[in-house]
Design a protein around this motif. Structure first.
Motif, short mmCIF file in Angstrom:
data_model
loop_
_atom_site.label_atom_id
_atom_site.label_comp_id
_atom_site.label_asym_id
_atom_site.label_seq_id
_atom_site.Cartn_x
_atom_site.Cartn_y
_atom_site.Cartn_z
N VAL A 84 -3.89 -3.77 8.84
CA VAL A 84 -3.65 -3.74 7.40
C VAL A 84 -2.18 -4.02 7.11
O VAL A 84 -1.85 -4.81 6.22
N LEU A 85 -1.29 -3.40 7.87
CA LEU A 85 0.14 -3.60 7.64
C LEU A 85 0.55 -5.04 7.94
O LEU A 85 1.41 -5.61 7.26
N ASP A 86 -0.08 -5.65 8.94
CA ASP A 86 0.19 -7.06 9.24
C ASP A 86 -0.20 -7.95 8.05
O ASP A 86 0.53 -8.88 7.70
N LEU A 87 -1.32 -7.64 7.41
CA LEU A 87 -1.74 -8.39 6.23
C LEU A 87 -0.77 -8.18 5.06
O LEU A 87 -0.48 -9.12 4.30
N ILE A 88 -0.25 -6.97 4.92
CA ILE A 88 0.73 -6.69 3.88
C ILE A 88 2.00 -7.52 4.11
O ILE A 88 2.54 -8.13 3.18
N ASN A 89 2.47 -7.54 5.35
CA ASN A 89 3.66 -8.34 5.66
C ASN A 89 3.43 -9.81 5.34
O ASN A 89 4.33 -10.49 4.81
N LYS A 90 2.25 -10.33 5.62
CA LYS A 90 1.96 -11.73 5.36
C LYS A 90 1.87 -12.03 3.86
O LYS A 90 2.04 -13.18 3.44
N ALA A 91 1.62 -11.00 3.06
CA ALA A 91 1.50 -11.20 1.62
C ALA A 91 2.83 -11.11 0.89
O ALA A 91 2.92 -11.45 -0.28
N ARG A 92 3.88 -10.68 1.58
CA ARG A 92 5.17 -10.47 0.94
C ARG A 92 6.05 -11.71 1.07
O ARG A 92 5.95 -12.47 2.01
N TRP A 93 6.95 -11.87 0.08
CA TRP A 93 7.81 -13.04 0.02
C TRP A 93 9.28 -12.72 0.22
O TRP A 93 10.11 -13.63 0.31
N SER A 94 9.66 -11.45 0.22
CA SER A 94 11.06 -11.09 0.36
C SER A 94 11.19 -9.81 1.15
O SER A 94 10.22 -9.07 1.33
N GLY A 95 12.40 -9.55 1.63
CA GLY A 95 12.64 -8.34 2.40
C GLY A 95 12.37 -8.53 3.88
O GLY A 95 12.32 -9.65 4.39
N TYR A 96 12.16 -7.41 4.55
CA TYR A 96 11.99 -7.40 6.00
C TYR A 96 10.60 -6.88 6.36
O TYR A 96 10.03 -6.06 5.63
N ALA A 97 10.09 -7.36 7.48
CA ALA A 97 8.76 -6.94 7.90
C ALA A 97 8.74 -5.45 8.22
O ALA A 97 9.70 -4.90 8.78
N PHE A 98 7.65 -4.79 7.85
CA PHE A 98 7.47 -3.38 8.14
C PHE A 98 6.83 -3.21 9.52
O PHE A 98 6.02 -4.03 9.96
N ARG A 99 7.17 -2.12 10.17
CA ARG A 99 6.39 -1.67 11.33
C ARG A 99 5.88 -0.27 11.03
O ARG A 99 6.50 0.49 10.27
N LEU A 100 4.75 0.06 11.61
CA LEU A 100 4.09 1.32 11.31
C LEU A 100 4.71 2.47 12.10
O LEU A 100 4.83 2.40 13.33
N LEU A 101 5.11 3.51 11.39
CA LEU A 101 5.58 4.73 12.04
C LEU A 101 4.41 5.68 12.31
O LEU A 101 4.23 6.17 13.42
N ARG A 102 3.61 5.91 11.27
CA ARG A 102 2.44 6.77 11.44
C ARG A 102 1.51 6.58 10.26
O ARG A 102 1.92 6.11 9.18
N VAL A 103 0.26 6.95 10.45
CA VAL A 103 -0.71 7.01 9.35
C VAL A 103 -0.61 8.42 8.77
O VAL A 103 -0.99 9.40 9.42
N ALA A 104 -0.08 8.53 7.56
CA ALA A 104 0.13 9.84 6.95
C ALA A 104 -1.15 10.43 6.39
O ALA A 104 -1.34 11.65 6.38
N ASP A 105 -2.04 9.57 5.91
CA ASP A 105 -3.32 10.04 5.36
C ASP A 105 -4.31 8.88 5.38
O ASP A 105 -3.93 7.72 5.22
N ALA A 106 -5.58 9.21 5.59
CA ALA A 106 -6.61 8.16 5.66
C ALA A 106 -7.94 8.72 5.19
O ALA A 106 -8.37 9.79 5.63
N HIS A 107 -8.59 7.97 4.30
CA HIS A 107 -9.93 8.30 3.83
C HIS A 107 -10.78 7.04 3.85
O HIS A 107 -10.26 5.93 3.69
#
Length: 250
Positions: free
Chosen positions: A34-57
């Motif tokens: 999911v985070l890889d898809l978010i990075n691909k959708a962004r046009w500015s800034g720096y790529a995110f890497r995942l630290l942890r999943v804080a919550d999931a449903h």
């Protein structure tokens, strides 16, 4: 419009607590995708890497699984349009300070069947904050580091650096500064150094006729003998740029 989307996303996430909670550790591989898809959708800034999943449903439907995720993230040193990851973008030699930026992404994503690879991000809202100033300096530090939030104040310096690069690289003749991504300063030791990261955009199809949507990313270092009051005349100016062809950006 962005503010409205963010509000709707937060409301949806709050309402999603009625669906089934899931193990945050078990869902991490999906969260990485999911985070890889978010990075691909962004046009500015720096790529995110995942630290942890804080919550999931999860919400399991007949033909799909809907994920409601809260992801703790950290910015890498990779410009988001470069397509690079993590250690591939670490500044060489450790001479450049790296801004420590952490944040959180609230995400709604959907997979349309258990066996399908068709994972889509429906909506996301990411907020970030730099914690560098609070972490990197101490009263005994021989060199003090400053990280500037208003990076556009240094656009003139970015223009100057790009002009120097154009003088030795004709392929950049049609490029202009698009956005100053990071600006920082090191004071002490043998002088003062300003560090700028900025993106550039090709404004003509002449030099890259097959790929008119061409972007670049530059890192420039401005060195001064002492505390710099006149940023127009650095003692040394070093710049390095890369070019990235973006035929399709989804």
């Amino acid at each position: 419009m962005k503010a409205l989307a963010a509000v709707l996303l937060l409301v949806t996430l709050r309402c999603s607590w009625a669906v089934s909670p899931t193990n945050c550790t078990a869902i991490r591989p999906e969260a990485e995708k999911v985070l890889d898809l978010i990075n691909k959708a962004r046009w500015s800034g720096y790529a995110f890497r995942l630290l942890r999943v804080a919550d999931a449903h999860l919400d399991s439907l007949e033909t799909a699984i809907v994920y409601y995720l809260v992801l703790d993230v950290k910015e890498t040193d990779c410009w988001v349009l470069s397509g690079k990851h993590g250690e591939d973008c670490e500044p060489p030699g450790g001479r450049r300070p790296s801004d420590i930026v952490i944040g959180q992404c609230k995400v709604i994503a959907t997979r349309y069947s258990n066996e399908s690879r068709d994972l889509r991000v429906n909506d996301f809202n990411c907020t970030t904050s730099s914690v560098s100033s609070a972490l990197v300096n101490s009263k005994d530090s021989p060199v003090l580091l400053d990280f500037f939030e208003d990076t556009e104040l240094y656009r003139k310096q970015a223009d100057k650096a790009l002009d120097k690069h154009k003088g030795v690289n004709d392929a950049f003749a049609s490029f202009k500064v698009d956005r100053v991504e990071r600006a920082s300063r090191a004071r002490g030791g043998q002088g003062t150094i300003y560090f700028l990261d900025f993106s550039v955009r090709n404004c003509s199809a002449y030099h890259f006729p097959r790929h008119p949507s061409v972007f670049g990313f530059c890192r420039a270092d401005f060195s001064y003998d002492t505390e710099a009051s006149d940023l127009e005349n650095p003692k040394h100016l070093d710049i390095d740029c890369e070019v990235f062809n973006l035929e399709i950006k989804i």
